[in-house]
Motif scaffolding. Sequence first.
Motif, PDB file in Angstrom:
ATOM      1  N   HIS A  40       0.861  -1.190   0.000  1.00  0.00           N
ATOM      2  CA  HIS A  40       0.000   0.000   0.000  1.00  0.00           C
ATOM      3  C   HIS A  40       0.898   1.242   0.000  1.00  0.00           C
ATOM      4  CE1 HIS A  40      -2.603  -3.176   1.536  1.00  0.00           C
ATOM      5  NE2 HIS A  40      -3.604  -2.465   1.056  1.00  0.00           N
ATOM      6  N   CYS A  43      -1.065   5.000   0.300  1.00  0.00           N
ATOM      7  CA  CYS A  43      -1.756   5.273   1.567  1.00  0.00           C
ATOM      8  C   CYS A  43      -1.816   3.964   2.344  1.00  0.00           C
ATOM      9  CB  CYS A  43      -3.166   5.822   1.324  1.00  0.00           C
ATOM     10  SG  CYS A  43      -4.024   6.273   2.833  1.00  0.00           S
ATOM     11  N   TRP A  45      -3.047   3.279   5.401  1.00  0.00           N
ATOM     12  CA  TRP A  45      -3.989   3.156   6.513  1.00  0.00           C
ATOM     13  C   TRP A  45      -5.425   3.216   6.030  1.00  0.00           C
ATOM     14  CZ3 TRP A  45      -7.283   7.239   7.298  1.00  0.00           C
ATOM     15  CH2 TRP A  45      -6.906   8.467   6.773  1.00  0.00           C
ATOM     16  N   ASP A  46      -6.291   2.683   6.877  1.00  0.00           N
ATOM     17  CA  ASP A  46      -7.726   2.681   6.595  1.00  0.00           C
ATOM     18  C   ASP A  46      -8.462   2.604   7.927  1.00  0.00           C
ATOM     19  OD1 ASP A  46     -10.039   2.733   5.141  1.00  0.00           O
ATOM     20  OD2 ASP A  46      -9.769   0.780   4.217  1.00  0.00           O
ATOM     21  N   LEU A  63     -11.842  11.865   5.636  1.00  0.00           N
ATOM     22  CA  LEU A  63     -10.770  10.940   5.262  1.00  0.00           C
ATOM     23  C   LEU A  63     -10.142  11.325   3.934  1.00  0.00           C
ATOM     24  CD1 LEU A  63     -12.243   7.469   6.289  1.00  0.00           C
ATOM     25  CD2 LEU A  63     -10.548   8.850   7.502  1.00  0.00           C
ATOM     26  N   ASP A  64     -10.951  11.791   2.993  1.00  0.00           N
ATOM     27  CA  ASP A  64     -10.413  12.227   1.701  1.00  0.00           C
ATOM     28  C   ASP A  64      -9.410  13.360   1.886  1.00  0.00           C
ATOM     29  OD1 ASP A  64     -11.938  10.368   0.348  1.00  0.00           O
ATOM     30  OD2 ASP A  64     -13.536  11.792  -0.155  1.00  0.00           O
ATOM     31  N   ARG A  67      -6.165  11.989   4.010  1.00  0.00           N
ATOM     32  CA  ARG A  67      -5.287  11.095   3.252  1.00  0.00           C
ATOM     33  C   ARG A  67      -4.297  11.876   2.390  1.00  0.00           C
ATOM     34  NH1 ARG A  67      -9.968   7.264   2.797  1.00  0.00           N
ATOM     35  NH2 ARG A  67      -9.311   5.469   4.023  1.00  0.00           N
ATOM     36  N   HIS A  70      -1.720  13.146   5.219  1.00  0.00           N
ATOM     37  CA  HIS A  70      -1.015  12.101   5.970  1.00  0.00           C
ATOM     38  C   HIS A  70      -1.285  10.747   5.337  1.00  0.00           C
ATOM     39  CE1 HIS A  70      -0.292  15.051   9.125  1.00  0.00           C
ATOM     40  NE2 HIS A  70      -1.575  15.351   9.066  1.00  0.00           N
ATOM     41  N   SER A  71      -0.634  10.480   4.244  1.00  0.00           N
ATOM     42  CA  SER A  71      -0.922   9.234   3.527  1.00  0.00           C
ATOM     43  C   SER A  71      -0.207   8.021   4.135  1.00  0.00           C
ATOM     44  CB  SER A  71      -0.560   9.362   2.057  1.00  0.00           C
ATOM     45  OG  SER A  71       0.799   9.706   1.913  1.00  0.00           O
TER      46      SER A  71
END
Length: 76
Positions: A40, A43, A45-46, A63-64, A67, A70-71
């Motif tokens: 990944h 990015c 994280w999720d 989140l958009d 991201r 802070h990707s």
Amino acid sequence: MTASDLEQLLIARLIRKRGGTSQTWQRALSKVIVRDTATHAHCNWDVSLSGTDAQRAAIERLLDEVRLEHSIVAAG
């Protein structure tokens, strides 16, 4: 930035933009899931969302934005 730092950042921004309590947003957001940067790269994280439709929509919009800022985060 660590995953727990990111969680706190997301919750603080949600409270600022939408109101509510940190506990409410923490439940709707759950924990940040950190993935391997080897698989990944853009990015790593999720999050696993719960909460109401309105809460999920507010979180997705945030989140958009986050991201882009802070990707990549570290575990912790």
